[in-house]
Motif scaffolding. Structure first.
Motif, PDB file in Angstrom:
ATOM      1  N   GLY A 148      81.497  -9.628 -54.634  1.00 37.55           N
ATOM      2  CA  GLY A 148      82.392 -10.226 -53.657  1.00 37.55           C
ATOM      3  C   GLY A 148      83.646 -10.795 -54.292  1.00 37.55           C
ATOM      4  O   GLY A 148      83.684 -11.084 -55.484  1.00 37.55           O
ATOM      5  N   VAL A 149      84.657 -10.921 -53.478  1.00 35.16           N
ATOM      6  CA  VAL A 149      85.899 -11.574 -53.879  1.00 35.16           C
ATOM      7  C   VAL A 149      86.251 -12.538 -52.749  1.00 35.16           C
ATOM      8  O   VAL A 149      86.249 -12.174 -51.582  1.00 35.16           O
ATOM      9  CB  VAL A 149      87.049 -10.565 -54.091  1.00 35.16           C
ATOM     10  N   LEU A 150      86.543 -13.770 -53.129  1.00 35.37           N
ATOM     11  CA  LEU A 150      86.887 -14.800 -52.168  1.00 35.37           C
ATOM     12  C   LEU A 150      88.346 -15.176 -52.372  1.00 35.37           C
ATOM     13  O   LEU A 150      88.757 -15.519 -53.478  1.00 35.37           O
ATOM     14  CB  LEU A 150      85.995 -16.032 -52.391  1.00 35.37           C
ATOM     15  N   GLY A 151      89.124 -15.073 -51.315  1.00 36.43           N
ATOM     16  CA  GLY A 151      90.519 -15.486 -51.357  1.00 36.43           C
ATOM     17  C   GLY A 151      90.686 -16.721 -50.495  1.00 36.43           C
ATOM     18  O   GLY A 151      90.223 -16.742 -49.355  1.00 36.43           O
ATOM     19  N   MET A 152      91.314 -17.769 -51.044  1.00 36.30           N
ATOM     20  CA  MET A 152      91.505 -19.008 -50.294  1.00 36.30           C
ATOM     21  C   MET A 152      92.983 -19.360 -50.223  1.00 36.30           C
ATOM     22  O   MET A 152      93.740 -19.063 -51.149  1.00 36.30           O
ATOM     23  CB  MET A 152      90.757 -20.165 -50.947  1.00 36.30           C
ATOM     24  N   GLU A 153      93.353 -20.009 -49.146  1.00 34.19           N
ATOM     25  CA  GLU A 153      94.713 -20.485 -48.973  1.00 34.19           C
ATOM     26  C   GLU A 153      95.067 -21.405 -50.142  1.00 34.19           C
ATOM     27  O   GLU A 153      94.323 -22.313 -50.494  1.00 34.19           O
ATOM     28  CB  GLU A 153      94.796 -21.257 -47.649  1.00 34.19           C
ATOM     29  N   GLY A 154      96.189 -21.128 -50.769  1.00 36.74           N
ATOM     30  CA  GLY A 154      96.641 -21.971 -51.864  1.00 36.74           C
ATOM     31  C   GLY A 154      95.990 -21.679 -53.199  1.00 36.74           C
ATOM     32  O   GLY A 154      96.161 -22.435 -54.148  1.00 36.74           O
ATOM     33  N   GLY A 155      95.245 -20.595 -53.309  1.00 35.72           N
ATOM     34  CA  GLY A 155      94.584 -20.274 -54.577  1.00 35.72           C
ATOM     35  C   GLY A 155      94.469 -18.786 -54.768  1.00 35.72           C
ATOM     36  O   GLY A 155      94.563 -18.016 -53.818  1.00 35.72           O
ATOM     37  N   GLY A 156      94.264 -18.370 -56.002  1.00 38.55           N
ATOM     38  CA  GLY A 156      94.099 -16.959 -56.307  1.00 38.55           C
ATOM     39  C   GLY A 156      92.714 -16.481 -55.942  1.00 38.55           C
ATOM     40  O   GLY A 156      91.845 -17.262 -55.569  1.00 38.55           O
ATOM     41  N   PRO A 157      92.472 -15.186 -56.056  1.00 41.10           N
ATOM     42  CA  PRO A 157      91.155 -14.647 -55.725  1.00 41.10           C
ATOM     43  C   PRO A 157      90.092 -15.117 -56.721  1.00 41.10           C
ATOM     44  O   PRO A 157      90.358 -15.298 -57.905  1.00 41.10           O
ATOM     45  CB  PRO A 157      91.348 -13.135 -55.800  1.00 41.10           C
ATOM     46  N   LEU A 158      88.898 -15.341 -56.195  1.00 41.82           N
ATOM     47  CA  LEU A 158      87.763 -15.767 -57.006  1.00 41.82           C
ATOM     48  C   LEU A 158      86.743 -14.641 -57.024  1.00 41.82           C
ATOM     49  O   LEU A 158      86.272 -14.203 -55.976  1.00 41.82           O
ATOM     50  CB  LEU A 158      87.145 -17.037 -56.423  1.00 41.82           C
ATOM     51  N   ASP A 159      86.411 -14.162 -58.209  1.00 45.14           N
ATOM     52  CA  ASP A 159      85.456 -13.085 -58.396  1.00 45.14           C
ATOM     53  C   ASP A 159      84.038 -13.631 -58.220  1.00 45.14           C
ATOM     54  O   ASP A 159      83.695 -14.656 -58.804  1.00 45.14           O
ATOM     55  CB  ASP A 159      85.635 -12.518 -59.812  1.00 45.14           C
ATOM     56  N   LEU A 160      83.210 -12.947 -57.408  1.00 46.36           N
ATOM     57  CA  LEU A 160      81.843 -13.392 -57.171  1.00 46.36           C
ATOM     58  C   LEU A 160      80.852 -12.245 -57.431  1.00 46.36           C
ATOM     59  O   LEU A 160      80.539 -11.477 -56.527  1.00 46.36           O
ATOM     60  CB  LEU A 160      81.683 -13.895 -55.733  1.00 46.36           C
ATOM     61  N   PRO A 161      80.339 -12.140 -58.657  1.00 47.46           N
ATOM     62  CA  PRO A 161      79.302 -11.144 -58.912  1.00 47.46           C
ATOM     63  C   PRO A 161      77.951 -11.615 -58.362  1.00 47.46           C
ATOM     64  O   PRO A 161      77.813 -12.758 -57.919  1.00 47.46           O
ATOM     65  CB  PRO A 161      79.272 -11.054 -60.443  1.00 47.46           C
ATOM     66  N   VAL A 162      76.955 -10.753 -58.412  1.00 43.94           N
ATOM     67  CA  VAL A 162      75.616 -11.075 -57.913  1.00 43.94           C
ATOM     68  C   VAL A 162      75.122 -12.374 -58.542  1.00 43.94           C
ATOM     69  O   VAL A 162      75.245 -12.596 -59.741  1.00 43.94           O
ATOM     70  CB  VAL A 162      74.628  -9.927 -58.219  1.00 43.94           C
ATOM     71  N   GLY A 163      74.578 -13.241 -57.693  1.00 43.91           N
ATOM     72  CA  GLY A 163      74.026 -14.501 -58.157  1.00 43.91           C
ATOM     73  C   GLY A 163      75.022 -15.635 -58.214  1.00 43.91           C
ATOM     74  O   GLY A 163      74.639 -16.791 -58.373  1.00 43.91           O
ATOM     75  N   GLU A 164      76.294 -15.347 -58.065  1.00 42.38           N
ATOM     76  CA  GLU A 164      77.322 -16.395 -58.078  1.00 42.38           C
ATOM     77  C   GLU A 164      77.533 -16.920 -56.656  1.00 42.38           C
ATOM     78  O   GLU A 164      77.300 -16.219 -55.673  1.00 42.38           O
ATOM     79  CB  GLU A 164      78.636 -15.862 -58.634  1.00 42.38           C
TER      80      GLU A 164
END
Length: 109
Positions: A77-93
């Motif tokens: 997964g990748v999480l994008g939030m307002e005011g921040g860059g994308p956050l990488d989310l591999p399995v278990g994160e």
């Protein structure tokens, strides 16, 4: 009732209140149907949803009333939030998005 005698009763009462969640079965069902969301628990304080993202594809802009916890069970997964860059989310994160923060979740196989 003495303390040692009350412990088994307290444990039994707590176990009756436990709500088992079969997240893997829900994930399998959603994956077989091409993705989607299913609520597996709801109470006054908490709602737990399992979501299978069809990917690759665009994420949907979200704004939740309460804090949102995203935990990757499979894939990536990748999480994008307002005011921040994308956050990488591999399995278990996992990541918590505070209430009322605009965000989007993207899934990758």
């Amino acid at each position: 009732m003495s303390a040692p005698e009350s412990l088994p009763r307290l444990i039994a009462d707590a176990l009756r209140a436990v709500v088992p969640l079969d997240l893997r079965a829900t994930q399998k069902l959603l994956r077989a149907s091409g993705g989607g969301v299913r609520i597996v628990h709801t109470s006054a304080a908490l709602e737990i949803r399992v979501e299978v993202l069809v990917s690759p594809g665009p994420g949907t802009l979200r704004v939740e009333r309460g804090d949102a916890l995203y935990l990757v069970l499979a894939g990536h997964g990748v999480l994008g939030m307002e005011g921040g860059g994308p956050l990488d989310l591999p399995v278990g994160e996992a990541a918590v998005v505070p209430a009322r923060v605009k965000h989007a979740v993207f899934g990758n196989p």
